[in-house]
Enzyme design. Structure first.
Site, PDB file in Angstrom:
ATOM      1  N   GLY A 182       0.828  -1.195   0.000  1.00 32.18           N
ATOM      2  CA  GLY A 182       0.000   0.000   0.000  1.00 32.18           C
ATOM      3  C   GLY A 182       0.862   1.245   0.000  1.00 32.18           C
ATOM      4  O   GLY A 182       0.396   2.346  -0.273  1.00 32.18           O
ATOM      5  N   ALA A 232      11.489  -3.888   6.836  1.00 28.23           N
ATOM      6  CA  ALA A 232      12.769  -3.291   7.220  1.00 28.23           C
ATOM      7  C   ALA A 232      13.128  -2.060   6.361  1.00 28.23           C
ATOM      8  O   ALA A 232      14.309  -1.784   6.143  1.00 28.23           O
ATOM      9  CB  ALA A 232      13.901  -4.325   7.165  1.00 28.23           C
ATOM     10  N   GLY A 268       3.165   1.902  -2.088  1.00 34.53           N
ATOM     11  CA  GLY A 268       3.332   2.365  -3.456  1.00 34.53           C
ATOM     12  C   GLY A 268       4.565   1.820  -4.158  1.00 34.53           C
ATOM     13  O   GLY A 268       5.082   2.436  -5.084  1.00 34.53           O
ATOM     14  N   LYS A 310      16.969   6.741   0.922  1.00 33.02           N
ATOM     15  CA  LYS A 310      17.221   6.093   2.207  1.00 33.02           C
ATOM     16  C   LYS A 310      16.043   5.186   2.584  1.00 33.02           C
ATOM     17  O   LYS A 310      16.185   3.997   2.742  1.00 33.02           O
ATOM     18  CB  LYS A 310      17.460   7.140   3.287  1.00 33.02           C
ATOM     19  CG  LYS A 310      18.807   7.873   3.121  1.00 33.02           C
ATOM     20  CD  LYS A 310      19.073   8.842   4.257  1.00 33.02           C
ATOM     21  CE  LYS A 310      20.500   9.397   4.165  1.00 33.02           C
ATOM     22  NZ  LYS A 310      20.768  10.372   5.262  1.00 33.02           N
ATOM     23  N   THR A 343      12.335  -0.145  -1.392  1.00 29.61           N
ATOM     24  CA  THR A 343      12.736   0.853  -2.389  1.00 29.61           C
ATOM     25  C   THR A 343      14.250   0.833  -2.568  1.00 29.61           C
ATOM     26  O   THR A 343      14.765   0.905  -3.682  1.00 29.61           O
ATOM     27  CB  THR A 343      12.255   2.250  -1.969  1.00 29.61           C
ATOM     28  OG1 THR A 343      10.843   2.198  -1.773  1.00 29.61           O
ATOM     29  CG2 THR A 343      12.564   3.285  -3.028  1.00 29.61           C
ATOM     30  N   GLU A 372       8.946   3.002   7.861  1.00 29.17           N
ATOM     31  CA  GLU A 372       8.733   2.652   9.256  1.00 29.17           C
ATOM     32  C   GLU A 372       8.889   3.835  10.196  1.00 29.17           C
ATOM     33  O   GLU A 372       8.158   3.985  11.173  1.00 29.17           O
ATOM     34  CB  GLU A 372       9.736   1.575   9.669  1.00 29.17           C
ATOM     35  CG  GLU A 372       9.559   0.285   8.902  1.00 29.17           C
ATOM     36  CD  GLU A 372      10.599  -0.732   9.315  1.00 29.17           C
ATOM     37  OE1 GLU A 372      10.345  -1.478  10.262  1.00 29.17           O
ATOM     38  OE2 GLU A 372      11.677  -0.776   8.701  1.00 29.17           O
TER      39      GLU A 372
END
Lengths: 340, 162, 453
Positions: free
Chosen positions: A47, A87, A49, A288, A91, A292
């Site tokens: 969700g 974690a 993206g 980066k 990306t 989270e």
């Protein structure tokens, strides 16, 4: 009896990737003769993206329009391995794999374009609009659809690339704790303003304002989505949520949203943010990661704001009205003892 | 209990379903008719992901016995999606990034539809109240509230409202 | 900041899956059904700790639509292998309980039936004969000598460095000499911090649908966050070649770390193998809340040595992470926690003992912030308490101690991407907090001040 306002802040770091590494992801790219570049993965979109940002990274790295990139995920029969989406790694890891696959595919694109345009590959560039052109002479160009057709029918080449990213697994020194626990570090600083009712113990969060430094934003609106959603989740963690309302006892464990308080549309405070970009050493285009971290900094910022408002430290989450009233009572008793 | 036939209007078309009494509308939609836009987030009537409109009113399909819709008009997300393109409310959710995982979205859109029919220009507090039975764990709601405001503009023109 | 000419990276293009989401046409796992599909429901422990004396399915078998039951005897390798797959051991959680249950809600037996209603009814009629045992719910109580022992190796804590032939009761970090620094410190500031266990609460519950294919393989439609990880675990549990499994997913209705536990898939595949029919196993909301893993209830004790000028010269932390009844991902989260619990600050003397403790709660596992959320909570409240104790502005205390690029962190890694100071400056500007000149002059690259090129 009154309502008291308070302001609190918190500054945090957040590490990207599985802490000891050893978490690979792969990507495969191939161009069909329609000029579509298919990026095949086995990565999941929760969700946040991922399917969108990976298409952006792929389009950027290939030098082709976003619309020409197709993400094909997630199927273990056709997609190469991905460790998974967790974690704050997706990306960063998948993006890096896609860039490497794109480099390989670009090499073939340039070889074919070099033949078609009769110039050396190093004199060519992509225009990001669907063409490969001669540097300094943009009228000499070839469209990627024609390029894909030529590669296939005329030169017998596949425009394709393989990409892999792994941070090798590292070990922890059992005696000193020496280890390599991150790939890069993102940062957040949150300022929360609260209003505490010293009669009911209720805390109302008025605003959560934060600065984030996340290397590079691939898609600012999607980053904003993480910030808004994470800030509210952090607020709920600070004030409402627990699966053990009488912790450490397990009684009265909530069985649904009637008993477990997930904030609704009327609980949302003003959430405002700024995002800084200091590109990381090893992330794709300096990424980066943000997923989270956004839920972390609001928690201590709100607890610190409660202290600023009414002078009590609530160090057991969540900061329920009962805990606040008990702490205020304890504080009054201490002040009375001090006055004697 | 033996199955019986229940007849109602679904997305503008008459339907007859053969179903056991007390089967929920949610199960009839999702399992029997295979209309899965109506989601099943909690099946306790507390998350709003299964919201459908019955005679224009938002209802939790997971708590609604099928007998209760006999002869009524039921509208699901499938029923507002045009053949081509998107409904203005869908456009507004899409354009405003009011969607993340997408699981609460159908319920949010159905509640918005009922709200904007009742009140073409709701203020922010009204929007939040209307959506108060719908939970979203991803977005933090701000984008959803913006989408509802934008949907009002798309449906009714922005009418001098800046 | 580097300037790079980019076309689409940095642009807020619309979501690729957005049209599907707003029309309800995106396919989520529970939207999938097949003709002939069976439903699986779990028989769960009603108590937090018990010995299993027997299971009686006779009443369940009488429910119309009952197809079959599965117990641990049906599971080829009845142990979850999530830790062994990331090189940490030992694994200790049964797929279906054998002779003991360690938490309320633990999976004891599965029932598959022709309809969901029949599966629920049949599961409710299974009689499990249990001898209840004393339970422990508090991490520090669990470490006392008289606590009921939960693990086969005889302790209520995870043993670290087992893979190196060592047996350490906790993850340790040792950097400098904290005791010497405490003796030199102007102030000692102590704190105790307790996290609550929280539920990920995605709007879509965890689940999968398994379909046997004509070629002898199984297609598994799942909302796991990690497809291959789940495939590998499932194959190991079922003792079948990896390539017999085909996982399809990638669309998840919210995860937040709750969908990496590999709980539903192995047993649903087993049910499909045993019946030859498609099987759906999707958690109810109540199961998601009461039985699936949560964020653990971490407890942390801090002791800091601080100088009058605000420098923190020593930090000693003891953490007890509540794993609940089983490991899941907690031992690994504790290591991540140990790496971060000194905070984004340069403290010359650091001592950390982080324990992974077992209790009779529903298991804790991965959740957004994995081990770092408790660290950030405790560190940042502790920072304000220090500021309050020594009479310093909380912003100034953080600027003074903020880590800089080139510093060595307690885990010995040299800092290379630090921007804490810049981030704090931006936040101060956002809220109109006026910072004094000497703080504004600081940056993350040069401890003496000056500008970053």
């Amino acid at each position: 009896m009154a309502k008291h306002r308070g302001v609190g802040m918190a500054a945090v770091n957040y590490p990207t990737g599985m802490n000891l590494g050893g978490d690979p992801s792969q990507a495969l790219i191939h161009a069909t003769t329609t000029g579509t570049f298919v990026i095949t993965l086995s990565s999941t979109d929760l969700g946040q993206g991922l399917k969108t940002v990976i298409a952006q990274i792929g389009a950027e790295a290939l030098g082709v329009p976003f619309e020409n990139v197709l993400i094909d995920t997630a199927d273990t029969d056709t997609g190469p391995h991905c460790m998974g989406t967790f974690a704050s790694r997706a990306t960063h890891r998948v993006g890096n794999a896609v860039i490497r696959a794109a480099e390989e595919a670009r090499k073939v694109m340039f070889e074919v374009a070099s033949e078609e345009l009769e110039v050396a590959p190093e004199d060519l560039e992509t225009d990001g609009q669907g063409n490969i052109r001669v540097k300094g002479s943009p009228e000499h160009s070839i469209n990627i659809v024609d390029l894909a057709l030529a590669a296939h029918f005329k030169y017998g080449k596949t425009i394709s690339g393989r990409g892999m990213y792994i941070k090798p697994k590292s070990e922890v020194d059992p005696d000193t704790g020496a280890m390599d626990p991150d790939s890069t570090e993102a940062h957040a600083c949150t300022v929360a303003e609260v209003e505490v009712d010293d009669e009911t113990g209720e805390v109302k969060v008025l605003s959560i304002k934060s600065a984030y430094e996340i290397g590079r934003q691939v898609n600012p609106k999607l980053v904003e989505g993480q910030i808004q959603g994470g800030s509210l989740m952090g607020m709920a963690h600070a004030l409402y949520e627990t699966t053990a309302p009488y912790y450490p006892a397990i009684d009265h464990a909530p069985g649904g949203f009637n008993e477990y308080i997930v904030p609704g549309p009327q609980d949302q405070p003003e959430i405002e943010s700024v995002v800084l970009e200091y590109p990381s050493v090893n992330g794709p285009f300096g990424v980066k990661g943000v997923g989270e971290m956004t839920a972390n900094s609001p928690i201590p910022a709100i607890i610190n704001a409660i202290h600023d408002a009414v002078g009590v430290w609530i160090t057991e989450l969540p900061a329920t009205p009962e805990k606040i009233l008990r702490a205020l009572e304890e504080k009054r008793k201490e002040e009375e003892r001090g006055a004697e | 209990m033996k199955p019986k036939i229940v007849s109602f209007t679904l997305n503008g078309r008459p339907v007859d379903v053969m179903v056991r009494p007390m089967t929920t509308l949610q199960n009839v939609l999702r399992r029997q008719l295979e209309l899965t836009a109506t989601k099943a987030g909690c099946r306790q009537g507390s998350c709003g992901s299964c919201t459908v409109l019955v005679n224009g009113e938002p209802m939790a399909a997971c708590l609604l016995p099928i007998e209760d819709v006999e002869g009524q008009e039921v509208l699901t997300l499938e029923g507002i999606t045009p053949l081509h393109g998107l409904h203005p409310i869908q456009e507004a959710f899409f354009e405003n990034f009011a969607v993340q995982c997408g699981y609460c979205t159908p319920g949010m859109i159905m509640v918005t539809k009922a709200l904007l029919e009742r009140e073409p220009r709701p203020d922010e507090a009204t929007i939040r109240e209307a959506l108060s039975g719908n939970l979203c764990r991803c977005t933090g709601y701000q984008a959803i509230v913006q989408a509802v405001t934008d949907a009002a503009d798309r449906l009714h023109g922005n009418g001098g409202v800046s | 900041m580097t300037k790079q000419l980019l076309n689409v990276v940095g642009q807020s293009v619309h979501r690729r899956d957005g049209m599907g989401h707003v029309t309800g046409r995106t396919t989520f796992v529970d939207d999938i059904q097949f003709r002939d599909m069976l439903y699986l429901k779990m028989v769960r422990s009603p108590v937090p700790h018990a010995r299993i004396r027997g299971i009686d399915f006779s009443e369940a078998e009488k429910v119309p639509g009952f197809v079959r039951a599965l117990t641990h005897r049906d599971v080829p390798k009845n142990i979850y292998t999530i830790l062994c797959l990331i090189g940490v051991g030992p694994d200790e959680e049964p797929v279906l309980a054998e002779d003991r249950v360690l938490y309320k809600g633990e999976q004891i037996a599965a029932v598959v039936a022709e309809s969901e209603e029949a599966a629920v009814e049949a599961a409710s009629r299974v009689v499990v004969d249990l001898e209840e045992l004393p339970a422990v719910f508090d991490v520090e109580e669990a470490l006392k000598p008289d606590a009921p022992v939960l693990k086969p190796w005889g302790t209520n804590y995870f043993i670290y460095d087992y893979e190196y032939g060592q047996s350490n009761p906790c993850r340790k970090v040792r950097f400098g000499d904290v005791e010497k620094a405490f003796a030199e410190a102007d102030y000692i500031v102590e704190g105790r911090y307790q996290m609550s266990p929280i539920e990920h609460a995605p709007t879509e519950t965890t689940g999968c649908v398994v379909k046997p294919e004509p070629d002898g393989r199984y297609t598994v439609y799942t909302n796991t966050q990690a497809l291959f990880f789940t495939l590998d675990n499932s194959a190991l549990i079922l003792n079948i070649p990896f390539n017999k499994l085909h996982f399809v997913g990638g669309t998840v209705g919210g995860g937040f770390g709750g969908k990496v536990d590999v709980i539903v898939e192995p047993i649903a595949i087993l049910a499909a193998m045993k019946t030859g029919r498609p099987v759906k196993y999707v958690f109810s909301r109540e199961e998601e809340m009461r039985c699936s893993s949560t964020r653990g209830a971490w407890r942390m004790y801090f002791k800091d040595g601080v100088m009058k000028d605000g420098r923190i010269i020593a930090r000693k932390v003891t953490t007890y992470a509540d794993a609940g009844a089983y490991n899941r991902h907690t031992p690994y989260a504790v290591t991540k926690h140990a790496a971060n619990v000194a905070g984004p600050y340069s403290i010359p003397n650091v001592w950390i003992d982080a324990y992974c403790v077992y209790t009779n709660r529903q298991p804790g596992s991965a959740m957004r912030g994995f081990g770092v959320t408790p660290a950030s909570f405790a560190v940042e409240v502790q920072m304000d308490r220090i500021a309050h104790t020594i009479g310093m502005d909380p912003w100034e205390l953080r600027f003074i101690n903020a880590y800089r690029n080139g510093d060595v962190r307690p885990h010995r890694k040299v800092v290379e991407d630090a921007t804490l100071i810049e981030t704090m400056k931006a936040a101060a500007q956002l809220v109109g907090k006026e910072l004094p000149e000497h703080l504004l002059a600081m940056n993350s690259w040069d401890r003496e001040g000056g500008h970053h090129g």
